[in-house]
Design a protein around this motif. Sequence first.
Motif, short mmCIF file in Angstrom:
data_model
loop_
_atom_site.label_atom_id
_atom_site.label_comp_id
_atom_site.label_asym_id
_atom_site.label_seq_id
_atom_site.Cartn_x
_atom_site.Cartn_y
_atom_site.Cartn_z
N LEU A 224 3.14 1.89 -0.87
CA LEU A 224 2.59 3.24 0.10
C LEU A 224 1.42 3.83 -0.11
CD1 LEU A 224 3.77 5.09 2.34
CD2 LEU A 224 4.96 6.85 0.21
N VAL A 225 0.83 3.92 -1.62
CA VAL A 225 -0.31 4.58 -1.53
C VAL A 225 -1.17 3.76 -1.03
CG1 VAL A 225 -1.38 4.90 -3.56
CG2 VAL A 225 0.83 5.50 -3.46
N ALA A 226 -0.95 2.13 -1.24
CA ALA A 226 -2.04 1.46 -1.08
C ALA A 226 -1.63 1.74 0.63
CB ALA A 226 -1.64 -0.40 -1.34
N LEU A 227 -0.69 1.45 1.30
CA LEU A 227 -0.81 2.22 2.85
C LEU A 227 -1.56 2.53 3.44
CD1 LEU A 227 2.25 1.30 5.04
CD2 LEU A 227 1.22 3.53 5.02
N ILE A 228 -1.44 3.84 2.40
CA ILE A 228 -2.06 5.63 3.18
C ILE A 228 -3.08 5.33 2.76
CG2 ILE A 228 -2.63 8.17 2.22
CD1 ILE A 228 0.52 7.61 1.53
N VAL A 229 -3.94 4.30 1.82
CA VAL A 229 -5.26 4.06 1.85
C VAL A 229 -5.81 3.19 2.57
CG1 VAL A 229 -6.99 3.23 -0.50
CG2 VAL A 229 -5.45 4.58 -1.07
N ALA A 230 -5.29 2.34 2.39
CA ALA A 230 -5.63 1.18 4.48
C ALA A 230 -6.01 1.94 4.95
CB ALA A 230 -4.73 -0.16 4.88
N VAL A 231 -5.21 2.71 5.14
CA VAL A 231 -5.03 3.23 6.90
C VAL A 231 -5.93 4.45 7.00
CG1 VAL A 231 -3.44 4.88 8.52
CG2 VAL A 231 -2.87 2.88 7.45
N ALA A 232 -6.11 4.98 6.08
CA ALA A 232 -7.00 6.29 5.92
C ALA A 232 -8.82 5.86 5.48
CB ALA A 232 -6.93 7.23 4.40
N SER A 233 -8.75 3.93 4.89
CA SER A 233 -10.38 4.15 4.75
C SER A 233 -10.72 3.55 6.45
CB SER A 233 -10.27 2.89 3.92
OG SER A 233 -9.98 3.39 2.54
N LEU A 234 -9.78 2.89 7.27
CA LEU A 234 -9.93 2.11 8.43
C LEU A 234 -10.42 3.93 9.20
CD1 LEU A 234 -10.32 0.00 10.18
CD2 LEU A 234 -8.35 -0.19 10.23
N VAL A 235 -9.38 4.62 9.33
CA VAL A 235 -9.93 5.84 10.13
C VAL A 235 -11.49 5.94 9.96
CG1 VAL A 235 -9.26 7.88 11.38
CG2 VAL A 235 -7.76 6.32 10.26
N VAL A 236 -11.74 6.63 8.54
CA VAL A 236 -12.75 6.76 8.23
C VAL A 236 -14.11 6.28 8.14
CG1 VAL A 236 -14.15 7.62 6.56
CG2 VAL A 236 -12.13 8.59 6.84
N ALA A 237 -13.67 4.60 8.47
CA ALA A 237 -14.88 3.50 8.31
C ALA A 237 -15.10 3.52 10.39
CB ALA A 237 -14.31 2.23 8.40
#
Length: 339
Positions: A224-237
């Motif tokens: 779940l932590v990895a999921l949040i990091v992946a989605v948040a990183s894509l949005v900021v990217a």
Amino acid sequence: MELHDVWFVLIAVLWIGYFFLEGFDFGVGVLTKLLARDRTEKRVLINTIGPVWDGNEVWLLSAAGATFASFPEWYATLLSGFYLPMLIILVCLIVRGVAFEYRAKRPEEHWQRNWETAIFWASLIPAFLWGVGFGNIVRGVKIDRNLEYVGNLWDLLNPYALLGGLVTLTLFTFHGAVFTALKTVGDIRTRARTLALRVGLVAAVLALIFLLWTQVDSGDGKSLVALIVAVASLVVALAANQAGREGWSFALSGVTIVAAVAMLFLALFPNVMPSSLNEDWSLTVTNASSSPYTLKIMTWGAGIAMPIVLLYQGWTYWVFRKRIGTHHIAADTAAGTAH
């Protein structure tokens, strides 16, 4: 932590490195049709990855070799069950490498156009099939009590795996578009940013659905932590791309890929290939691994070789760090008489 657990982590790291690096050059290959307007711009795109694409594929060879040596049962079942998709990927990688080298060997337009088409399809197909393959590995496939795959090709074409293929295809294309914006100047840089936004929005929606599906099916707190990091990183990217901060956008799109692949491995562990027929028939890090002595020898070898490989590849990227544009492509090169 046991050595078989260590090697599960190391294999995950190798696949993460492969998708991070090969992901953007698959994306650039796809962009030769979606972004480039003429032969000169196609040459610019190819030149952005020309010095590094073959080095990126070393990560695939390392991941495959490490899997064969450390988890032979996993390797055998995976290759026998996924034989046709793996063969298609292998053929595409061969054709892609030949196309990069042969495209400029003759000046005829049809010759160059055919090789450019080969680059496009040989980039798009593996980008899609890798997602399908890993989707099936995480979801589970038909493995019997003898640890052998007993399904067929159509079993691999399920909705979850096909969605995984669309995620890797769009995510790699976004990664490639951001890399193109980072490595080019002029109008092609501006258009790459615009295309990156469009593709990135599609990738964000597909990735969110796929990762949430994975989390619900087989996730835990770490995934779940990895999921949040992946989605948040894509949005900021995406936001960084819109702001013209290509370096940050590329780094964050890379973090997205790292976190997303890490999530898949976290959801998979301690299995390496779950059985959809019976949980007791699943391949795990315990029943699929090599002997402790083999893993020990491999660990010493990896500890010596990996730093050297990382230093060399990092040096390669540093040497070829400058941007290029259409004004860097000489007339004779654009015509195809030289690289």
